[in-house]
Design an enzyme around this catalytic site. Structure first.
Site, mmCIF file in Angstrom:
data_model
loop_
_atom_site.group_PDB
_atom_site.id
_atom_site.type_symbol
_atom_site.label_atom_id
_atom_site.label_comp_id
_atom_site.label_asym_id
_atom_site.label_seq_id
_atom_site.Cartn_x
_atom_site.Cartn_y
_atom_site.Cartn_z
ATOM 1 N N PRO A 162 9.880 21.892 -29.223
ATOM 2 C CA PRO A 162 10.352 22.936 -28.310
ATOM 3 C C PRO A 162 11.702 23.487 -28.762
ATOM 4 C CG PRO A 162 9.482 21.079 -27.074
ATOM 5 C CD PRO A 162 9.526 20.659 -28.515
ATOM 6 N N GLU A 163 11.798 24.814 -28.805
ATOM 7 C CA GLU A 163 13.025 25.465 -29.233
ATOM 8 C C GLU A 163 13.732 26.055 -28.008
ATOM 9 O OE1 GLU A 163 12.567 28.057 -32.589
ATOM 10 O OE2 GLU A 163 11.244 26.678 -33.655
#
Length: 271
Positions: A2-3
């Site tokens: 996840p960014e």
């Protein structure tokens, strides 16, 4: 992993459930994830009221009225589940509020972690000490970027992934922003004109804002706290599209840089 948009989406999903609520249950269900849970997590968080939620780079922040902030990182596969049924095997931290809402931090690969830090001293939290400005914040400007890149021969893609220059950018969104700005990933950071840096800053903001609006990109295990999939992947311009046609008709290319895949269009991104 996840960014920034996925973490921002997570925080926004948790806010209506947690903000202003008293935590009546804080239950780690194992000793550790990537690192041990704080030994006093249960003691310090149980009975505390959540005053606000936020994000720094790819870290989620849950502030309380006791002056503590619970910091979480989702690692490779972490996600929060809202009002789950029976706990799943990989629900490693359970929270419950005074109004009966429940949350479970689920992390099958256990690369994420949870930490506690003084809210007033968050700037001194070790991972935050050397971080650059937030890409959606007021300090991330073309002037700032020009100063940070001055004289640098390293490729612009590598520079944007350097958390000391800008906080929270990851591979997907750097590839997308460089394509939108029409800058080749291998261009030396110090050789990019100010006019192109203006366009780059605008492109980074535009890509991140669009991704947040779309709920992030669903990669492998990531889903939003409400269980829905983010759909920004349907809007990818070049990322993950090797061998497909760019909007200009040129075939999207891929190479590996420092272990990461770089996707770009050799026609749109010539300079």
């Amino acid at each position: 992993m996840p960014e920034l948009p996925e973490v921002e989406t997570t925080v926004r999903g948790l806010s209506p459930v947690l903000a202003g609520e008293r935590l009546t249950l804080v239950e780690p269900r194992r000793a550790d994830l990537r690192r041990p849970f704080p030994a006093d997590l249960r003691q310090r968080m149980t009975g505390a009221t959540v005053t606000s939620l936020g994000r720094r780079a790819k870290y989620g922040l849950i502030d309380t009225d006791r002056g503590d902030t619970m910091i979480f990182h989702l690692g490779m596969s972490g996600r929060w589940r809202i009002d789950p049924g029976e706990p799943l095997a990989h629900d490693h931290l359970l929270l419950e509020t005074g109004t009966g809402r429940r949350l479970a931090l689920n992390d099958p690969r256990r690369f994420g972690f949870v930490d506690l830090w003084s809210t007033a001293e968050l700037a001194s939290y070790p991972p935050f000490l050397a971080m650059g400005p937030e890409p959606l914040g007021p300090d991330f400007t073309a002037d700032y970027l020009a100063a940070a890149l001055e004289g640098r021969a390293a490729p612009i893609k590598a520079m944007l992934l350097d958390q000391r220059i800008v906080a929270g950018l990851g591979n997907i969104y750097v590839c997308e922003a460089l394509h939108l700005a029409k800058i080749t990933p291998g261009r030396a950071g110090g050789q990019i004109s100010r006019a192109r840096l203006v366009r780059l800053v605008e492109s980074i903001r535009a890509v991140l804002e669009a991704a947040i609006l779309a709920g992030g990109s669903s990669l492998r295990d990531y889903v939003r706290p409400d269980g829905e999939l983010g759909y920004f992947s349907k809007e990818w311009r070049v990322y993950g599209r090797e061998g497909e046609a760019c909007e200009c008709g040129t075939i999207v290319r891929r190479r590996t840089d420092s272990g990461r895949s770089t996707f770009w269009c050799s026609t749109c991104q010539r300079s």
